[in-house]
Design a protein around this motif. Sequence first.
Motif, PDB file in Angstrom:
ATOM      1  N   ASN A   1       9.633  11.011   7.281  1.00 32.18           N
ATOM      2  CA  ASN A   1       8.489  10.535   8.061  1.00 32.18           C
ATOM      3  C   ASN A   1       7.430   9.988   7.116  1.00 32.18           C
ATOM      4  N   TYR A   2       6.932   8.790   7.431  1.00 35.84           N
ATOM      5  CA  TYR A   2       5.963   8.111   6.591  1.00 35.84           C
ATOM      6  C   TYR A   2       4.581   8.171   7.243  1.00 35.84           C
ATOM      7  N   TYR A   3       3.560   8.418   6.417  1.00 39.60           N
ATOM      8  CA  TYR A   3       2.184   8.459   6.896  1.00 39.60           C
ATOM      9  C   TYR A   3       1.333   7.556   6.007  1.00 39.60           C
ATOM     10  N   GLY A   4       0.670   6.604   6.625  1.00 37.54           N
ATOM     11  CA  GLY A   4      -0.128   5.660   5.860  1.00 37.54           C
ATOM     12  C   GLY A   4      -0.425   4.446   6.726  1.00 37.54           C
ATOM     13  N   PRO A   5      -0.897   3.356   6.113  1.00 37.81           N
ATOM     14  CA  PRO A   5      -1.042   3.205   4.656  1.00 37.81           C
ATOM     15  C   PRO A   5      -2.328   3.829   4.129  1.00 37.81           C
ATOM     16  N   PHE A   6      -2.309   4.193   2.853  1.00 34.38           N
ATOM     17  CA  PHE A   6      -3.501   4.594   2.129  1.00 34.38           C
ATOM     18  C   PHE A   6      -3.970   3.402   1.304  1.00 34.38           C
ATOM     19  N   ALA A   7      -5.263   3.330   1.076  1.00 37.19           N
ATOM     20  CA  ALA A   7      -5.815   2.150   0.413  1.00 37.19           C
ATOM     21  C   ALA A   7      -5.404   2.050  -1.041  1.00 37.19           C
ATOM     22  N   SER A   8      -5.131   3.174  -1.690  1.00 35.95           N
ATOM     23  CA  SER A   8      -4.830   3.147  -3.127  1.00 35.95           C
ATOM     24  C   SER A   8      -4.012   4.367  -3.500  1.00 35.95           C
TER      25      SER A   8
ATOM     26  N   PHE B   1       0.840  -1.185   0.000  1.00 33.76           N
ATOM     27  CA  PHE B   1       0.000   0.000   0.000  1.00 33.76           C
ATOM     28  C   PHE B   1       0.878   1.238   0.000  1.00 33.76           C
ATOM     29  N   PRO B   2       0.431   2.302  -0.655  1.00 39.11           N
ATOM     30  CA  PRO B   2       1.240   3.524  -0.713  1.00 39.11           C
ATOM     31  C   PRO B   2       1.169   4.321   0.582  1.00 39.11           C
ATOM     32  N   ASN B   3       2.190   5.125   0.808  1.00 40.23           N
ATOM     33  CA  ASN B   3       2.265   6.035   1.945  1.00 40.23           C
ATOM     34  C   ASN B   3       2.562   7.436   1.435  1.00 40.23           C
ATOM     35  N   ILE B   4       2.407   8.415   2.314  1.00 36.97           N
ATOM     36  CA  ILE B   4       2.905   9.760   2.040  1.00 36.97           C
ATOM     37  C   ILE B   4       4.232   9.898   2.785  1.00 36.97           C
ATOM     38  N   LEU B   5       5.242  10.376   2.073  1.00 36.88           N
ATOM     39  CA  LEU B   5       6.575  10.556   2.656  1.00 36.88           C
ATOM     40  C   LEU B   5       6.915  12.041   2.691  1.00 36.88           C
ATOM     41  N   VAL B   6       7.290  12.527   3.857  1.00 35.13           N
ATOM     42  CA  VAL B   6       7.871  13.864   3.995  1.00 35.13           C
ATOM     43  C   VAL B   6       9.358  13.655   4.228  1.00 35.13           C
ATOM     44  N   THR B   7      10.156  14.004   3.235  1.00 28.01           N
ATOM     45  CA  THR B   7      11.592  13.682   3.268  1.00 28.01           C
ATOM     46  C   THR B   7      12.318  14.502   4.333  1.00 28.01           C
TER      47      THR B   7
END
Length: 622
Positions: A137-144, A111-117
């Motif tokens: 920092n990773y935020y997730g998971p997102f479904a799609s 599943f994809p995540n949002i990454l703030v580098t």
Amino acid sequence: MTETSSDTPLSGHALIASYLRLLDGSPGVYRMLDAQARVLYVGKARNLKRRVANYAKPTGHSPRIARMIRETTEMMFLTTRTETEALLLEQNLIKQLKPRYNVLLRDDKSFPNILVTRSHAFPQIKKHRGAKTAKGNYYGPFASAGAVNRTLNQLQKVFLLRNCTDATFETRSRPCLLYQIKRCSGPCVGLISQEDYAQSVREAERFLSGGSTEIQERLAAQMQEAAEAMEYERAAALRDRIRALTNVQGVQGINPRGVSEADIVALHMEGGQACVQVFFIRAGQNWGNRDFYPRTGSGAEEAEVLEGFLGQFYDEKEPPRQILLSHPIENADLLAEALTEKRGRKVELLVPRRGEKAELIEGAARNAREALARKMSEAATQGKLLTGLAEAFGLDKVPERIEVYDNSHIQGAHAVGAMIVAGREGLLKSQYRKFNIKGEDLAPGDDFGMMKEVLTRRFKRLLKEDPDRESEAWPDLLLIDGGAGQVSAVAEIMADLGVDDVPFIGVAKGIDRDAGKEEFHRPGARPFALRHNDPVLYFVQRLRDEAHRFAIGTHRAKRSKAIGTTPLDDVPGVGATRKRALLAHFGSAKAVTRAGLADLKAVDGISDALAETIYDHFHEKG
């Protein structure tokens, strides 16, 4: 661990009973095999002897288990130190061996995540999938990917963070289009200070961590101040940011008040098929949902299906604090212990009966029920099309697996072959394959030669891995893009391989190469066409177009990769960063190859030793 097995002419419960004297009360994993040594079932046990003794009884089994016992001609055992270890081993073996009677999760993509580098003074916000190796920092998971893209799109409007790569950032001399449309604050050309940009990053991360209300209140206060100061343009920009923030929450649908981090997992079964709906709740927000259709193991009950799904689903995914379930499972405490160990902090499995959590489960169950109904309807339609295809093409049986082949190249350059697969469940994208054409003796544009290479590689592998044709990997029909010439070539290839029982048909553009006037070619038969409004014709057209789309996409990706390559890619020790430094210093890869040793040593980031390596690499060739 210890492993034991035994060869015996017995079968069924009598065979199983013969193993009891070899077993003790250790925890472990057992495998049941049929006469062809295919694994029928993988199971775990707290006490191997006690569990196997249950199978040794001649009566008292469900029809599914009784059928499995009758087919068993051999068993294998692995003892483990703990039952938790047995659970983990069981799920690994199920995913690896895919036994017929086990529940099997067929769609197990990451599943994809949002990454703030965190590797740059002005951090980038972007979508990330796969291993979490980049600093940040990773935020997730997102479904799609769609759920991530929608969230990123709105976050750009609110926080104006960049999504360009570091390399693009470093080479900008003026703001890009995203700045013009108010999606970026222009840090690349100094239009925002590092301190102010860092504040925007902190706010974005606070939102992704669940602080949306606080941020909206602060933006609203700033908008009011700007309006009172008659700074109407700034007030309008703040209004747009508040609206974008509201839109993020709007597209998320449910945003539970009392659940901050959980997966909502609901199962619906009907007609021997199952759908599991999973909603991802993180930071008090709904980050999307995904439906899964696990194989039910020839009639497993709801508890077994859900437990099998959970074990495989979280095998390579980090579990949340809570997993809310629609049905109780047999080994909830054991699975919770295994997931807690995996996560490093407590994981709870709950079956809520009242309150907000029960409402969330009810909503997910409704989604599962509706999704399964749609899938069963689509499968019925697909079944009718496959039956019509068999009748139209005079096949001996209705095909369960259709493979469609196409090639793509430009005058022979960057040639690729492509295979797509379709069956009763529609397009099976996880089974698509691409073939980089390797034949060095092929003439540019030799489509026959390319098809020969693709089919030879495909069927040689099938013959090697499954000579008895017992798996579902063997096709029931091949569709080839081409006419009589391609069909004759394919007939020759298949004869050389000794495969004479897989039918194949050439699909050729008809008069004026118009869609709807396709001609179909079979070995030793005259070409024929289907009625212009025949649903089977539309079905074949969709398959051919999908194969063409996949082939073109694969070709373009290969061509783009080749265009991006330079002679520097072959130099040991020169990675992406040093490659950029060399190109920036000399202007081109060709100039690097001609550079003197002293000039190479003058490049930032290039050590004396690496400069000598680069110099020697290009000058030894001369």
